[in-house]
Design an enzyme around this catalytic site. Sequence first.
Site, PDB file in Angstrom:
ATOM      1  N   ASP A   1       0.847  -1.206   0.000  1.00  0.00           N
ATOM      2  CA  ASP A   1       0.000   0.000   0.000  1.00  0.00           C
ATOM      3  C   ASP A   1       0.882   1.256   0.000  1.00  0.00           C
ATOM      4  OD1 ASP A   1       0.940  -0.468   2.603  1.00  0.00           O
ATOM      5  OD2 ASP A   1      -0.841   0.385   3.553  1.00  0.00           O
TER       6      ASP A   1
ATOM      7  N   GLU B   1      -0.688  -2.306  15.865  1.00  0.00           N
ATOM      8  CA  GLU B   1       0.082  -1.798  14.729  1.00  0.00           C
ATOM      9  C   GLU B   1      -0.882  -1.510  13.576  1.00  0.00           C
ATOM     10  OE1 GLU B   1       1.661  -2.110  10.855  1.00  0.00           O
ATOM     11  OE2 GLU B   1       0.593  -3.806  11.787  1.00  0.00           O
ATOM     12  N   PHE B   2      -0.565  -0.523  12.736  1.00  0.00           N
ATOM     13  CA  PHE B   2      -1.522  -0.017  11.754  1.00  0.00           C
ATOM     14  C   PHE B   2      -2.031  -1.074  10.780  1.00  0.00           C
ATOM     15  CE2 PHE B   2      -2.465   1.599   7.520  1.00  0.00           C
ATOM     16  CZ  PHE B   2      -3.572   2.400   7.807  1.00  0.00           C
ATOM     17  N   ASN B   3      -1.144  -1.872  10.166  1.00  0.00           N
ATOM     18  CA  ASN B   3      -1.596  -2.807   9.142  1.00  0.00           C
ATOM     19  C   ASN B   3      -2.607  -3.809   9.687  1.00  0.00           C
ATOM     20  OD1 ASN B   3      -0.089  -1.688   7.079  1.00  0.00           O
ATOM     21  ND2 ASN B   3       1.649  -3.075   7.362  1.00  0.00           N
TER      22      ASN B   3
ATOM     23  N   THR C   1       2.877  -6.034   2.871  1.00  0.00           N
ATOM     24  CA  THR C   1       3.348  -4.908   3.685  1.00  0.00           C
ATOM     25  C   THR C   1       2.239  -3.889   3.944  1.00  0.00           C
ATOM     26  OG1 THR C   1       4.156  -3.739   1.711  1.00  0.00           O
ATOM     27  CG2 THR C   1       5.726  -5.159   2.890  1.00  0.00           C
TER      28      THR C   1
ATOM     29  N   ASP D   1       7.430   3.706   3.144  1.00  0.00           N
ATOM     30  CA  ASP D   1       8.316   2.563   3.297  1.00  0.00           C
ATOM     31  C   ASP D   1       7.979   1.452   2.321  1.00  0.00           C
ATOM     32  OD1 ASP D   1       6.013   2.504   4.910  1.00  0.00           O
ATOM     33  OD2 ASP D   1       6.869   1.052   6.292  1.00  0.00           O
ATOM     34  N   ASP D   2       6.728   1.369   1.850  1.00  0.00           N
ATOM     35  CA  ASP D   2       6.413   0.428   0.774  1.00  0.00           C
ATOM     36  C   ASP D   2       7.215   0.787  -0.480  1.00  0.00           C
ATOM     37  OD1 ASP D   2       3.556  -1.030   1.634  1.00  0.00           O
ATOM     38  OD2 ASP D   2       3.764   1.002   2.410  1.00  0.00           O
TER      39      ASP D   2
ATOM     40  N   ASN E   1       1.194   1.266  17.064  1.00  0.00           N
ATOM     41  CA  ASN E   1       1.423   2.619  16.580  1.00  0.00           C
ATOM     42  C   ASN E   1       0.129   3.281  16.099  1.00  0.00           C
ATOM     43  OD1 ASN E   1       1.159   1.186  14.163  1.00  0.00           O
ATOM     44  ND2 ASN E   1       3.111   1.846  13.311  1.00  0.00           N
TER      45      ASN E   1
ATOM     46  N   ASN F   1      -2.250   2.773   3.720  1.00  0.00           N
ATOM     47  CA  ASN F   1      -1.603   4.032   4.092  1.00  0.00           C
ATOM     48  C   ASN F   1      -2.350   5.226   3.492  1.00  0.00           C
ATOM     49  OD1 ASN F   1       0.537   2.997   5.655  1.00  0.00           O
ATOM     50  ND2 ASN F   1       1.703   2.508   3.818  1.00  0.00           N
TER      51      ASN F   1
ATOM     52  N   HIS G   1       9.992   0.241   7.957  1.00  0.00           N
ATOM     53  CA  HIS G   1       9.304  -0.988   8.347  1.00  0.00           C
ATOM     54  C   HIS G   1       9.240  -2.013   7.219  1.00  0.00           C
ATOM     55  CE1 HIS G   1       7.891   1.218  11.910  1.00  0.00           C
ATOM     56  NE2 HIS G   1       7.516   2.184  11.097  1.00  0.00           N
ATOM     57  N   ASP G   2       8.679  -1.614   6.079  1.00  0.00           N
ATOM     58  CA  ASP G   2       8.383  -2.576   5.017  1.00  0.00           C
ATOM     59  C   ASP G   2       9.629  -3.104   4.327  1.00  0.00           C
ATOM     60  OD1 ASP G   2       5.751  -2.125   5.655  1.00  0.00           O
ATOM     61  OD2 ASP G   2       5.375  -0.762   3.991  1.00  0.00           O
TER      62      ASP G   2
END
Length: 312
Positions: A11, A165-167, A125, A15-16, A159, A40, A238-239
């Site tokens: 997405d 965590e968001f995902n 991711t 970081d993706d 986060n 995102n 992150h990703d």
Amino acid sequence: MARTKLLLDCDPGLDDALALLLAHSDPDLELVAVTTVGGNVDLVSTTRNARVLREYLGFVDVPIAAGAAQPLVRDAENAAHVHGEAGLGTVRLPAATLPASDRHAVDVIIETLRAAPGEVHLVATGPLTNIALALAREPRVVEWAASFVIMGGSFTRGNATVAAEFNIYADPEAAAVVFAAGWQVVMIGLDLTLQAIVTPQVVDRMRHLGPLGVDLVVPLATFWVDPNDADWSGQAVHDVCAVAYIARPELFQSRPARVEVETQGHHTSGMTVVDFTSSAPNAIVPVELDVAGFWDYVHSAWQLTADGHAND
């Protein structure tokens, strides 16, 4: 020697985008398809970002397919406050001329894995909506994937919320389906990815990538600053960690665990409940990163694409 095949469900996202750069840059990886999901930013934006990155970076033969715009049962969440309204911070790339595939991401995931069982590593991711939909339509995805790695979850913190965590928070019902599907999920969560920080020293190294570093990598890697963290030391990539795990698993120290996803709690929805003592693990959870080795690997791969851009 055959390259490691990779399908990236993502997405983009700061970081993706950097994870796409790594998947394209590492000569030992073969990016066979990219699928997009709303996360995102909205699905239109994540798909547009994947398309412009494909042409800017030069992986023009890799199909991109759009997937789910909404979570399975919830209203859509986004993280535009972190990634910028368009998803790539201040980066503005030329508009894409090549279209996305007319196939749905779920069909691309199923068909790609079916065509080469045991050969394609699946990496997610973003929110896990596309993966859950693929599993519902074709449970044999579990058997066909060479491995399944996600960036998501945590065992100590969140986060999106204190707990989540968001995902995972963006579609906990999908995440619950994915963890219960009967395969081994490699869960690269915040506890690991927050070790991959873009410190000032890392930024300086990124600038030495030349135009690619100055125009793309540094802006993506430094756009977000946490206003609530007095000890802020830099953005985490992150990703990128999820793609790096496929190529360099030796950089990660991991533990087996049982992971369950909380879907009901008022304060804990989206939390990944991680039991490292379980006798019935369903996941591998990386807990420690060889930070120096990680940045050496990532930088050396990115340098190959940077050299190509400098010669264009």
